[in-house]
Design a protein around this motif. Structure first.
Motif, PDB file in Angstrom:
ATOM      1  N   TRP A  77       0.827  -1.208   0.000  1.00  0.00           N
ATOM      2  CA  TRP A  77       0.000   0.000   0.000  1.00  0.00           C
ATOM      3  C   TRP A  77       0.863   1.261   0.000  1.00  0.00           C
ATOM      4  CZ3 TRP A  77      -4.537   1.407  -1.400  1.00  0.00           C
ATOM      5  CH2 TRP A  77      -5.053   2.648  -1.010  1.00  0.00           C
ATOM      6  N   ILE A  78       1.886   1.263   0.844  1.00  0.00           N
ATOM      7  CA  ILE A  78       2.741   2.456   0.937  1.00  0.00           C
ATOM      8  C   ILE A  78       3.463   2.719  -0.394  1.00  0.00           C
ATOM      9  CG2 ILE A  78       4.858   3.345   2.026  1.00  0.00           C
ATOM     10  CD1 ILE A  78       3.909   2.039   4.616  1.00  0.00           C
ATOM     11  N   THR A  79       3.873   1.670  -1.043  1.00  0.00           N
ATOM     12  CA  THR A  79       4.632   1.826  -2.294  1.00  0.00           C
ATOM     13  C   THR A  79       3.725   1.815  -3.527  1.00  0.00           C
ATOM     14  OG1 THR A  79       4.963  -0.557  -2.395  1.00  0.00           O
ATOM     15  CG2 THR A  79       6.697   0.735  -1.312  1.00  0.00           C
ATOM     16  N   ARG A  80       2.428   2.025  -3.292  1.00  0.00           N
ATOM     17  CA  ARG A  80       1.493   1.964  -4.429  1.00  0.00           C
ATOM     18  C   ARG A  80       1.816   3.064  -5.450  1.00  0.00           C
ATOM     19  NH1 ARG A  80      -0.830   4.673  -0.339  1.00  0.00           N
ATOM     20  NH2 ARG A  80      -2.084   6.531  -0.774  1.00  0.00           N
ATOM     21  N   ASP A  81       1.384   2.859  -6.670  1.00  0.00           N
ATOM     22  CA  ASP A  81       1.592   3.829  -7.741  1.00  0.00           C
ATOM     23  C   ASP A  81       0.490   4.881  -7.648  1.00  0.00           C
ATOM     24  OD1 ASP A  81       1.988   5.241 -10.018  1.00  0.00           O
ATOM     25  OD2 ASP A  81       2.420   3.477 -11.264  1.00  0.00           O
ATOM     26  N   LYS A  82       0.901   6.145  -7.331  1.00  0.00           N
ATOM     27  CA  LYS A  82      -0.106   7.194  -7.181  1.00  0.00           C
ATOM     28  C   LYS A  82      -0.331   7.945  -8.485  1.00  0.00           C
ATOM     29  CE  LYS A  82       1.110   7.664  -2.334  1.00  0.00           C
ATOM     30  NZ  LYS A  82       1.920   8.370  -1.354  1.00  0.00           N
ATOM     31  N   ASN A  83       0.324   7.479  -9.499  1.00  0.00           N
ATOM     32  CA  ASN A  83       0.197   8.157 -10.797  1.00  0.00           C
ATOM     33  C   ASN A  83      -0.162   7.147 -11.876  1.00  0.00           C
ATOM     34  OD1 ASN A  83       0.282  10.318 -12.532  1.00  0.00           O
ATOM     35  ND2 ASN A  83       2.498  10.162 -12.878  1.00  0.00           N
ATOM     36  N   LEU A  84      -1.145   6.332 -11.576  1.00  0.00           N
ATOM     37  CA  LEU A  84      -1.484   5.228 -12.484  1.00  0.00           C
ATOM     38  C   LEU A  84      -1.963   5.722 -13.849  1.00  0.00           C
ATOM     39  CD1 LEU A  84      -3.315   2.463 -10.393  1.00  0.00           C
ATOM     40  CD2 LEU A  84      -1.189   2.273 -11.658  1.00  0.00           C
ATOM     41  N   GLU A  85      -2.532   6.949 -13.880  1.00  0.00           N
ATOM     42  CA  GLU A  85      -3.060   7.462 -15.149  1.00  0.00           C
ATOM     43  C   GLU A  85      -1.969   7.586 -16.201  1.00  0.00           C
ATOM     44  OE1 GLU A  85      -3.529   8.746 -12.231  1.00  0.00           O
ATOM     45  OE2 GLU A  85      -5.679   8.868 -11.856  1.00  0.00           O
ATOM     46  N   ASN A  86      -0.740   7.775 -15.750  1.00  0.00           N
ATOM     47  CA  ASN A  86       0.354   8.014 -16.708  1.00  0.00           C
ATOM     48  C   ASN A  86       1.318   6.839 -16.831  1.00  0.00           C
ATOM     49  OD1 ASN A  86      -0.459  10.687 -17.352  1.00  0.00           O
ATOM     50  ND2 ASN A  86       0.273  11.320 -15.324  1.00  0.00           N
ATOM     51  N   ILE A  87       0.891   5.710 -16.430  1.00  0.00           N
ATOM     52  CA  ILE A  87       1.761   4.535 -16.520  1.00  0.00           C
ATOM     53  C   ILE A  87       1.986   4.192 -17.997  1.00  0.00           C
ATOM     54  CG2 ILE A  87      -0.216   3.000 -16.350  1.00  0.00           C
ATOM     55  CD1 ILE A  87       1.437   1.024 -14.903  1.00  0.00           C
ATOM     56  N   SER A  88       3.226   3.803 -18.320  1.00  0.00           N
ATOM     57  CA  SER A  88       3.522   3.474 -19.721  1.00  0.00           C
ATOM     58  C   SER A  88       3.009   2.083 -20.060  1.00  0.00           C
ATOM     59  CB  SER A  88       5.035   3.523 -19.943  1.00  0.00           C
ATOM     60  OG  SER A  88       5.630   2.386 -19.356  1.00  0.00           O
ATOM     61  N   PRO A  89       2.719   1.814 -21.323  1.00  0.00           N
ATOM     62  CA  PRO A  89       2.238   0.469 -21.707  1.00  0.00           C
ATOM     63  C   PRO A  89       3.227  -0.631 -21.340  1.00  0.00           C
ATOM     64  CG  PRO A  89       1.904   2.018 -23.495  1.00  0.00           C
ATOM     65  CD  PRO A  89       2.721   2.740 -22.460  1.00  0.00           C
ATOM     66  N   VAL A  90       4.529  -0.342 -21.534  1.00  0.00           N
ATOM     67  CA  VAL A  90       5.522  -1.375 -21.194  1.00  0.00           C
ATOM     68  C   VAL A  90       5.470  -1.687 -19.698  1.00  0.00           C
ATOM     69  CG1 VAL A  90       7.991  -1.893 -21.075  1.00  0.00           C
ATOM     70  CG2 VAL A  90       7.058  -0.741 -23.082  1.00  0.00           C
ATOM     71  N   GLU A  91       5.385  -0.624 -18.883  1.00  0.00           N
ATOM     72  CA  GLU A  91       5.346  -0.830 -17.442  1.00  0.00           C
ATOM     73  C   GLU A  91       4.077  -1.572 -17.040  1.00  0.00           C
ATOM     74  OE1 GLU A  91       7.442  -0.670 -15.227  1.00  0.00           O
ATOM     75  OE2 GLU A  91       6.253  -0.758 -13.387  1.00  0.00           O
ATOM     76  N   GLU A  92       2.959  -1.219 -17.661  1.00  0.00           N
ATOM     77  CA  GLU A  92       1.703  -1.899 -17.330  1.00  0.00           C
ATOM     78  C   GLU A  92       1.787  -3.390 -17.706  1.00  0.00           C
ATOM     79  OE1 GLU A  92      -1.776   0.031 -18.864  1.00  0.00           O
ATOM     80  OE2 GLU A  92      -3.105  -1.559 -18.143  1.00  0.00           O
ATOM     81  N   LEU A  93       2.392  -3.629 -18.871  1.00  0.00           N
ATOM     82  CA  LEU A  93       2.542  -5.019 -19.314  1.00  0.00           C
ATOM     83  C   LEU A  93       3.447  -5.792 -18.348  1.00  0.00           C
ATOM     84  CD1 LEU A  93       1.554  -6.770 -21.648  1.00  0.00           C
ATOM     85  CD2 LEU A  93       3.630  -6.180 -22.908  1.00  0.00           C
ATOM     86  N   ARG A  94       4.516  -5.135 -17.926  1.00  0.00           N
ATOM     87  CA  ARG A  94       5.445  -5.778 -16.993  1.00  0.00           C
ATOM     88  C   ARG A  94       4.732  -6.106 -15.678  1.00  0.00           C
ATOM     89  NH1 ARG A  94       8.867  -4.894 -12.803  1.00  0.00           N
ATOM     90  NH2 ARG A  94       7.966  -2.846 -12.419  1.00  0.00           N
ATOM     91  N   ARG A  95       3.851  -5.220 -15.248  1.00  0.00           N
ATOM     92  CA  ARG A  95       3.143  -5.472 -13.981  1.00  0.00           C
ATOM     93  C   ARG A  95       2.151  -6.626 -14.119  1.00  0.00           C
ATOM     94  NH1 ARG A  95       2.100   0.670 -11.645  1.00  0.00           N
ATOM     95  NH2 ARG A  95       4.314   1.251 -11.600  1.00  0.00           N
ATOM     96  N   TYR A  96       1.537  -6.730 -15.303  1.00  0.00           N
ATOM     97  CA  TYR A  96       0.678  -7.902 -15.519  1.00  0.00           C
ATOM     98  C   TYR A  96       1.506  -9.185 -15.442  1.00  0.00           C
ATOM     99  CZ  TYR A  96      -3.788  -5.742 -16.601  1.00  0.00           C
ATOM    100  OH  TYR A  96      -4.989  -5.084 -16.500  1.00  0.00           O
ATOM    101  N   TRP A  97       2.707  -9.103 -16.010  1.00  0.00           N
ATOM    102  CA  TRP A  97       3.619 -10.261 -15.943  1.00  0.00           C
ATOM    103  C   TRP A  97       3.922 -10.607 -14.485  1.00  0.00           C
ATOM    104  CZ3 TRP A  97       5.354 -13.978 -18.988  1.00  0.00           C
ATOM    105  CH2 TRP A  97       6.499 -14.685 -18.613  1.00  0.00           C
ATOM    106  N   ASN A  98       4.264  -9.580 -13.705  1.00  0.00           N
ATOM    107  CA  ASN A  98       4.555  -9.808 -12.277  1.00  0.00           C
ATOM    108  C   ASN A  98       3.342 -10.387 -11.551  1.00  0.00           C
ATOM    109  OD1 ASN A  98       7.123  -8.895 -12.494  1.00  0.00           O
ATOM    110  ND2 ASN A  98       6.710  -6.835 -11.719  1.00  0.00           N
ATOM    111  N   LEU A  99       2.164  -9.872 -11.915  1.00  0.00           N
ATOM    112  CA  LEU A  99       0.949 -10.379 -11.272  1.00  0.00           C
ATOM    113  C   LEU A  99       0.778 -11.873 -11.576  1.00  0.00           C
ATOM    114  CD1 LEU A  99      -1.660  -9.633  -9.660  1.00  0.00           C
ATOM    115  CD2 LEU A  99      -2.787  -9.492 -11.885  1.00  0.00           C
ATOM    116  N   GLY A 100       1.050 -12.213 -12.850  1.00  0.00           N
ATOM    117  CA  GLY A 100       0.948 -13.628 -13.230  1.00  0.00           C
ATOM    118  C   GLY A 100       1.888 -14.487 -12.407  1.00  0.00           C
ATOM    119  N   LEU A 101       3.129 -14.008 -12.245  1.00  0.00           N
ATOM    120  CA  LEU A 101       4.099 -14.774 -11.447  1.00  0.00           C
ATOM    121  C   LEU A 101       3.627 -14.895 -10.003  1.00  0.00           C
ATOM    122  CD1 LEU A 101       7.536 -13.361 -12.682  1.00  0.00           C
ATOM    123  CD2 LEU A 101       6.133 -15.164 -13.678  1.00  0.00           C
TER     124      LEU A 101
END
Lengths: 428, 275
Positions: B84-108
């Protein structure tokens, strides 16, 4: 700095290796249960006191409690299913006379219930019924183990009899368990079918692993990319189809072949038998008295269970109250000559049972006596009814006359009022 | 008006961004730990763990119980707090690569959660059935229960809730809307833990036989089936993942994170899987 790191690495490695050695070493060393039993006393008091009571239990290995691997021994005794069964415990009556021991350390070779021979089947028992059993067992694994008779009832679970510690001496090598089949062959149940079981398990496991390796070895992320690129048709090539076909047909053939091979090798089989036998209870023992418990209290600080019982002697000889038995704990009346504790008794010695007035009840006489048992075992054996959701107790009272005739009176459902003593404050 | 992003200016990301290493690390640590736990059980379950009232039982098993419960509570709080503390407070501007990487991390993360559920709900639960067949029913805190109920279940709960926290704090699709499949995927196996309380109460009060199909055990099965909601989670996530892949690798346009946060159900439209 490197030296420091290396020092700590060595130290951590040393600790980890030591820990692993201790754990693995203790995993495979011979086990000993000499310090503790099976923990039956952790079961609820109302369960142990008011359901099934084991009595007259005897082990043929007592009092030495030592046998050698391969030796046979017996366990005999009686069980009474209490006439008033606790409502919170299901009663199906479908039971299996069992022998508890932690793991397969002994073999159960044969069992008789009311002199009827059983080997595999469950039996149907009645509330209030008494049943005599005899089990023949054989020592299998060396070590010291707690063990004893047990009655497993469908829906209600296991009921535990008194336990003894048996030391099995010798080595396991050469131990066999030969059984003659209905076809006249003799097989050793110690290893019968083991190789076949391992072979088929390994074979089918290999089939599964090969299937997984085939598919999981394909690049996962690239396959996602192919979908995204609109080339999902390329995900499944002719080779994949052939592999799927091979596995589908292959496993069907494998299973069918296995069934045919087994049927050819074992042409004569019979289904697993489900029959349950109804066992007629033992005939009632001679009637010496009529009795009724009128009240009971448990003195918490004094660790004393007391109750009043109104007894009418309906026989033609004086009668005395000799013993109270509950949850594998025995309390003996010391006022009766020769009524002493025998060290070979497998039950727990609860201590003396005080009966007042202590004089025998004469023929035709009706008398109310107070029975009082002060004992630390109420706490040690966790038979303190004031902790339970139902403050009731049960057990067997043993009456006897001068000729040695015995009558057992079951206290099945008597409410107990706890007395917490004047110094215990608080409350309402 | 919803924003759109063109991918023509985005470079192909490094393959190392999508590494399996964290998953193998998680699975390895988890499995290595449970192998050690199993060795401990083999060494001390039968020899020190049969009589709840013995001093040895307190030393070898009750101390373990207290330690693991305390550590699990701390770990649960620490994982949730950190995410929670390290949450992304600027999600609106997340890059597609970063979003894709986070989906990958979520899968893992979910794979590790799945392996933890296997150890708890399959391996140690089967082991508990064997324990009951071998040893008489003792207390709520048998050695088998101390490992199964009070260690392996909380560990998979921590991982499940952790993965859920990861999703809602780092992925636009899960940040504002509530994913019911994901809540079921995490919440249903979680409910097995309180069901343990009912189970132990029932065995104490009603004394059902230790038969796996006994009605008292139905809750374990029903809540376990909730893990099938993983299908729903992937069904929700996959369209967005494919949309991002098409943008990152093939230059097609994808809905912006802002639009996804406003209308997550549209980002989960299977039409994005089509090409």
């Amino acid at each position: 700095m490197n030296n420091v790191t290396s020092h700590w690495e060595k130290k951590i490695k040393k600790i980890l290796y030591g820990l692993a050695a201790v754990i693995i070493g203790s995993s495979f060393s011979s086990v000993s249960f000499a310090v503790q039993g099976m923990g039956a006393k952790s079961q609820e008091a109302f369960l142990r006191m008011r359901t099934v009571v084991f009595y007259d239990t005897q082990f043929s290995f007592a009092p030495a409690n030592r046998v050698k691997v391969g030796d046979e021994f017996s366990c005999t005794g009686k069980v009474m299913l209490m006439p008033t069964w606790p409502q919170e415990i299901p009663f199906s009556g479908i039971s299996f006379f069992n022998f508890f021991v932690p793991g397969p350390q002994v073999l159960r070779k044969a069992i008789w219930v009311n002199e009827k021979y059983f080997q595999f089947n469950s039996v149907v028992l009645e509330k209030g019924g008494t049943y005599a059993y005899k089990m023949v067992l054989q020592a299998r694994n060396p070590g010291t183990y707690p063990m004893g008779p047990m009655l497993s009832m469908e829906e209600a679970g296991p009921f535990i009899g008194p336990e003894e510690f048996l030391t099995i001496e010798g080595t396991r090598g050469g131990f066999t368990n030969p059984v003659k089949t209905l076809l006249g062959n003799t097989v050793d149940l110690e290893n019968y079918g083991t190789a076949r079981m391992i072979t088929w398990t390994l074979l089918t496991t290999v089939v599964g692993i090969v299937w997984l390796v085939y598919w999981l070895s394909k690049p996962f992320t690239r396959r996602l990319g192919l979908v995204a690129a609109g080339r999902k048709d390329e995900l499944f090539n002719p080779m994949d189809r052939q592999v799927c076909f091979l596995f589908t047909v292959g496993t069907i053939v494998l299973v069918a072949a296995a069934a045919m091979i087994t049927k050819a090798q074992y042409p004569v089989t019979i289904p697993i038998q489900e029959t349950k036998y109804y066992i007629k209870p033992l005939p009632p023992e001679p009637t010496l008295i009529q009795a009724e418990v009128t009240d009971a209290t448990y003195d918490v600080p004094g660790r004393t269970l007391s109750f009043h019982i109104q007894i009418k002697n309906v026989g033609d000889k004086p009668v005395v109250l000799k013993e109270f038995l509950t949850a594998n704990v025995r309390f003996l009346n010391p006022d009766i000559p020769g009524n002493n504790w025998n060290p070979s008794f497998p039950e727990v010695n609860g201590g003396p049972m005080k009966v007042s007035p202590s004089e025998p009840i004469n023929p035709g006489e009706t008398k109310t006596v107070e029975v009082s048992m002060q004992s630390a075992e109420w706490e040690n054996q966790r038979l303190t009814m004031y902790h339970e959701t139902t403050n009731r107790f049960g057990g067997l009272l043993f009456f006897t006359d001068p000729s040695g005739t015995r009558q057992i009176y079951a206290i099945a459902d008597q409410i107990v009022i706890p007395k917490f003593g004047g110094t215990v404050g608080g409350g309402m | 008006m919803a924003q759109t992003t063109t991918a023509t200016t985005i470079a192909i990301p490094e393959r190392s961004l999508f590494s399996w290493n964290r998953m193998w690390l998680g699975v390895g640590l988890l499995s290595g730990w449970y192998i050690l736990v199993n060795l401990y059980e083999r060494a001390f379950a039968f020899t020190k763990g049969l009589d709840y009232t013995s001093a040895e039982y307190q030393t070898y098993w009750m101390n373990l119980l207290l330690a693991e419960l305390a550590l699990e509570a701390l770990a649960f709080i620490a994982v949730c707090t950190w995410l929670w503390i390290t949450r992304d407070k600027n999600l609106e501007n997340i890059s597609p690569v970063e979003e894709l990487r986070r989906y990958w991390n979520l899968g893992l993360f979910i794979v590790v959660y799945t392996v933890a559920i296997y150890w708890g709900a399959s391996y140690f639960t089967e082991q508990d059935g064997t324990w009951h067949q071998t040893v008489i029913r003792d207390t709520d805190f048998t050695p088998s229960h101390i490992i199964e109920f009070y260690q392996s279940y909380p560990i998979y709960i921590i991982l499940g809730v952790g993965s859920f926290m990861y999703a809602i704090t780092r992925l636009p699709m899960f940040a504002r809307a509530f994913s019911i499949p994901y809540a079921v995927l995490v919440g249903s196996p979680l409910m097995i833990f309180p069901n343990v309380g009912l189970n132990e109460f029932g065995h104490t009060r009603w004394f059902m036989e230790e038969l796996f199909v006994a009605p008292l055990h139905w809750g374990f099965v029903a809540f376990g089936w909730g893990a099938l909601a993983i299908m729903g989670v992937w069904l929700q996530a996959c369209p967005r993942v494919y949309e991002l892949m098409k943008q990152v690798y093939y230059g097609k346009t994808a809905a912006s994170p802002t639009k996804v946060m406003d209308e997550p159900e549209k980002a989960a439209d299977p039409i994005y899987c089509e090409v």
